[in-house]
Design a protein around this motif. Structure first.
Motif, mmCIF file in Angstrom:
data_model
loop_
_atom_site.group_PDB
_atom_site.id
_atom_site.type_symbol
_atom_site.label_atom_id
_atom_site.label_comp_id
_atom_site.label_asym_id
_atom_site.label_seq_id
_atom_site.Cartn_x
_atom_site.Cartn_y
_atom_site.Cartn_z
ATOM 1 N N HIS A 247 0.838 12.027 -1.442
ATOM 2 C CA HIS A 247 0.943 11.798 0.009
ATOM 3 C C HIS A 247 0.292 12.907 0.782
ATOM 4 N N SER A 550 1.021 -0.721 10.243
ATOM 5 C CA SER A 550 0.388 -0.949 8.930
ATOM 6 C C SER A 550 0.059 0.367 8.237
ATOM 7 N N MET A 551 -0.324 1.383 9.028
ATOM 8 C CA MET A 551 -0.619 2.690 8.439
ATOM 9 C C MET A 551 0.631 3.282 7.811
ATOM 10 N N TYR A 552 1.742 3.178 8.542
ATOM 11 C CA TYR A 552 2.985 3.728 8.004
ATOM 12 C C TYR A 552 3.416 2.954 6.761
ATOM 13 N N LYS A 554 1.444 1.328 4.696
ATOM 14 C CA LYS A 554 0.522 1.641 3.597
ATOM 15 C C LYS A 554 0.882 2.958 2.941
ATOM 16 N N GLU A 555 1.237 3.943 3.757
ATOM 17 C CA GLU A 555 1.598 5.249 3.223
ATOM 18 C C GLU A 555 2.954 5.184 2.523
ATOM 19 N N GLU A 557 4.217 2.679 0.983
ATOM 20 C CA GLU A 557 4.169 1.920 -0.260
ATOM 21 C C GLU A 557 3.521 2.699 -1.409
ATOM 22 N N LYS A 558 2.928 3.912 -1.125
ATOM 23 C CA LYS A 558 2.329 4.741 -2.177
ATOM 24 C C LYS A 558 3.406 5.363 -3.050
ATOM 25 N N LYS A 614 10.029 2.510 5.289
ATOM 26 C CA LYS A 614 9.521 1.144 5.223
ATOM 27 C C LYS A 614 10.450 0.175 5.954
#
Length: 759
Positions: A247, A550-552, A554-555, A557-558, A614
């Motif tokens: 991250h 969506s950015m949050y 995407k991050e 879900e890593k 999330k």
């Protein structure tokens, strides 16, 4: 003929012929009876004289004939059959006489029963009137109950009319207030999660760097320079580059600004403002109740005035006067009946005695004939000659002649009794019982100006004091028989019109006017004030819809690390086990254990923070989706509902007030209709009067008196008429049973082919 007789317009030169033609059947039977009465004594007299002169069978000598046995048997059978038929008639006479004997007692019981029914009818009628009028209290109590509950009846109806417009909007605003709270909580959770992720990622990177440096130090030691350790160390070095955090927290901006904005919006407490809107709707019944107290008191006074009007009407109804007059006539008639009852019983006992004597005379004659047959048949000896017949046979012949003698002595008297009872019974049946059964007698009585020359209709003149009203016996009988009330049957509306006197239209109009004075003021209903409206607009422009969710996501879900630490630790430990025992092997195993510790103590909490982030992002993304459009739609619905209240609430209040007033007045209108129906149709049914008429005519006059009388003359007349053939047969038959003074003697010598008889 009846009409002419009542009017005293009877023409003795013409009308008797019409009556004779009408009574032709009865007159014919009477003439035959009179002939019987006149001729039978004469025939008996001449017969007796002839017998004394040894004529008409008086000579005690019997001619011998070849068919003598057959003639004797035929005569005996014929006389027996006639005696049986006469016995049947005598039985009718005894039964009829017994019924005539008990008619006074039955009449007394019937009178008692009808008198009790009439007394109940007369006594219960005022109670029924009081009961019907007393039901006004039930109506009044119902009206008072509705008036006392005007807050829920009228206010509740107004509230229910406004709810379909106001409540859905308030529910939407309440849902938006809940969304604001959820948004604040989600932003708070998201902000906290971002901070936790930043701190935990930094700490994880540092821990993994330390472990990686430790492993690199061990791999750079002298223990990894010789085989087989060198190959194992070379296999470990390439994977060390993946031992780090996955991250970059610098790419996730903070949401402090949005959180601060939403916190400011939340402090307004939109939910409490919505509750005020609900309260303004729910308080309508209470406002109505408080604002209508004075008017309700006036309405109750108007209702009480109707009660006093009805009490005045109840005292004016003339039914009780009519019933008092009827009761007076009934009591007088009943007293007269009981006064004359002993005379009726005395006359009835005389008639019973006459009928009993007549039946016994006929029974005596039939007994003589039957005894004569009995003695003659059983005492007859075929071998005995007429001069040598036995005593029993001779006695039979004597009994037969005695029956003949009594027949001539009493048959004409019996026929007088038959003719009298026939004339009375047949005419009563024809002139009273049948016309009463087919109601023709009532039609005669309904003839205008018949019973009283000055009155067109007798009943209306007698009861209503107005003979022009069409009130007939036939109509009264029909209505009373059908159970109709005395008010409608006797047309008492011509004396006292209940519809006009119980007309409460003026009072109901007064009630409606009082209810029109209801001034219910509920125009100040505000579903949401300006503060609440601004709160919604601020929430729409809070910026939460502009966040790059969506950015949050995407991050979030890593994976926290570039490599699975548990797998890396297991692989490192497996390779370390391949090394020979020493410091290098021990150092690598220690590093593998440290990696596992980092996974449990740092990676798992970081993964939890990512999951929390999330969840918060999902909530915010759902809430913020088309948020301005949603808020705009809610505000538009709010304006529409507020405009509806402002423009329609007055008409709704007026309309519901009118409905409430019609409901109150409807109670009294329904009560009035019920009173009119009960008094005119059901109350005080005059059926006991028709029962009394039926009891007097059908019961006493026809069934108790005329029917037994007709049965009496039919039975006695039948037996008396059969005396004629009985006398003839008995005289002829007596020759075959009595002992003769001489007889025919037969000689066996024959001269010139003929028999010679000598005496």
């Amino acid at each position: 003929m009846v009409r002419k007789i009542i009017r005293k317009d009877f023409d003795f030169t013409v009308d008797p012929k019409e009556i004779a033609y009408y009574e032709i059947g009865i007159l014919t039977c009477v003439v035959l009876g009179l002939l019987f009465i006149i001729l039978m004594p004469l025939v008996g007299y001449f017969f007796c004289m002839c017998r004394c002169c040894n004529k008409c069978g008086g000579e005690m000598h019997q001619r011998q004939k070849h068919n003598e046995p057959c003639r004797r048997k035929c005569l005996a059978v014929s006389l027996l059959v006639i005696c049986l038929l006469m016995s049947l008639g005598i039985m009718y006479g005894f039964v009829a006489n017994h019924q005539e004997r008990s008619w006074v007692k039955r009449t007394e019981k019937l009178a008692e029963s009808n008198y009790r029914d009439l007394q109940v009818f007369l006594n219960e009628t005022p109670k029924q009137i009081d009961y019907i009028l007393a039901q006004y209290n039930t109506t009044k109590n119902k009206a008072f109950s509705d008036l006392d509950g005007i807050d829920y009846l009228l206010g509740g109806r107004i509230r229910d009319r406004l709810k379909p417009k106001a409540i859905p909007v308030l529910d939407e605003i309440k849902a938006m207030a809940t969304a604001i709270k959820q948004t604040r909580d989600a932003l708070q959770s998201m902000n906290n999660s971002l901070k936790s992720i930043d701190d935990e990622t930094t700490q994880l990177s540092a821990s993994l760097t330390t472990v990686r440096n430790s492993i690199e130090g061990s791999l750079n030691s002298s223990d990894c320079t010789s085989d087989p350790a060198r190959k194992i160390c070379d296999s470990i070095r390439p994977g060390l580059s993946n031992l780090g955090s996955n991250h970059d927290t610098t790419q996730l901006p903070s949401v402090d600004r949005e959180l601060s904005t939403v916190n400011d919006i939340y402090r307004t407490d939109l939910e409490s403002l919505v509750k005020k809107g609900y309260t303004s709707i729910d308080e309508i019944p209470g406002k109505v109740g408080n604002q209508t107290m004075a008017v309700i008191a006036d309405v109750k006074n108007a209702v009480d005035s109707i009660s006093s009007n009805i009490m005045d009407v109840s005292q004016s109804i003339p039914i009780e006067k009519v019933l008092l007059e009827v009761s007076h006539h009934v009591n007088n008639s009943y007293s007269y009946f009981h006064k004359e009852l002993p005379k009726l019983e005395e006359y009835d006992s005389y008639w019973w005695l006459v009928g009993l004597i007549a039946c016994f005379l006929l029974t005596l004659i039939v007994t003589f004939f039957l005894l004569g047959l009995l003695c003659g048949v059983f005492g007859y000896d075929k071998r005995a000659t007429p001069t040598r017949r036995g005593c029993v046979s001779n006695t039979g012949g004597v009994f037969l002649m005695a029956g003949v003698g009594f027949s001539f002595l009493f048959c004409w008297i019996l026929m007088i009794l038959v003719v009298v009872t026939f004339v009375i019974g047949a005419n009563v049946e024809k002139l009273l019982c049948e016309p009463y059964a087919n109601k023709k007698l009532l039609e005669v009585l309904d003839t205008p100006y018949l019973l009283k020359e000055q009155w067109q209709f007798f009943l209306s003149g007698l009861i209503l004091k107005n003979s022009s009203i069409n009130l007939t016996f036939e109509q009264v009988y029909r209505d009373c028989k059908g159970g109709l009330g005395i008010y409608a049957t006797f047309h008492l509306d011509n004396v006292f019109n209940i519809s006009e006197n119980l007309n409460i239209e003026e009072q109901t109009e007064k009630i409606m006017k009082e209810l029109e004075n209801l001034n219910v003021n509920i125009d100040n209903i505000e579903l949401l004030d300006k503060t609440g409206r601004k709160n919604l607009e601020d929430f729409a422009h809070s910026g939460i819809d502009a966040i790059n969710y969506s950015m949050y996501l995407k991050e979030a879900e890593k994976s926290p690390t570039k490599v699975d630490l548990l797998a890396f630790a297991s692989s490192l430990e497996a390779k370390a086990d391949q090394l020979p025992d020493g410091k290098l092997k021990q150092a690598l195993k220690t590093d593998a254990q440290n990696i596992r510790t980092i996974h449990h103590q740092q990676v798992l909490p970081l993964q939890q923070s990512l999951n929390t982030l999330k969840q918060s992002v999902w909530t915010l993304e759902h809430t913020s989706e088309k948020l301005p459009e949603k808020v705009s739609k809610i505000i538009a619905s709010l304006d529409s509902a507020q405009n509806f209240l402002a423009s329609n609430i007055s008409s709704i209040v007026i309309g519901e007030t009118m409905k409430f007033g019609r409901t109150i007045t409807g109670y009294f209108e329904y009560y009035l209709k019920w009173v009119l129906y009960a008094i005119t149709e059901k109350m005080t049914s005059c059926k006991p009067l028709t029962n009394l008429m039926d009891s007097v005519v059908n019961g006493v006059l026809c069934r108790y008196s005329t029917d037994p009388l007709n049965l009496f003359w039919f039975g006695i007349g039948k037996a008396t008429v059969f005396l004629l053939p009985a006398v003839i047969i008995a005289v002829k038959l007596a020759k075959y049973y009595r002992r003769m003074d001489s007889e025919d003697v037969y000689d066996d010598s024959c001269v010139s082919g003929t028999w010679h008889f000598t005496l």
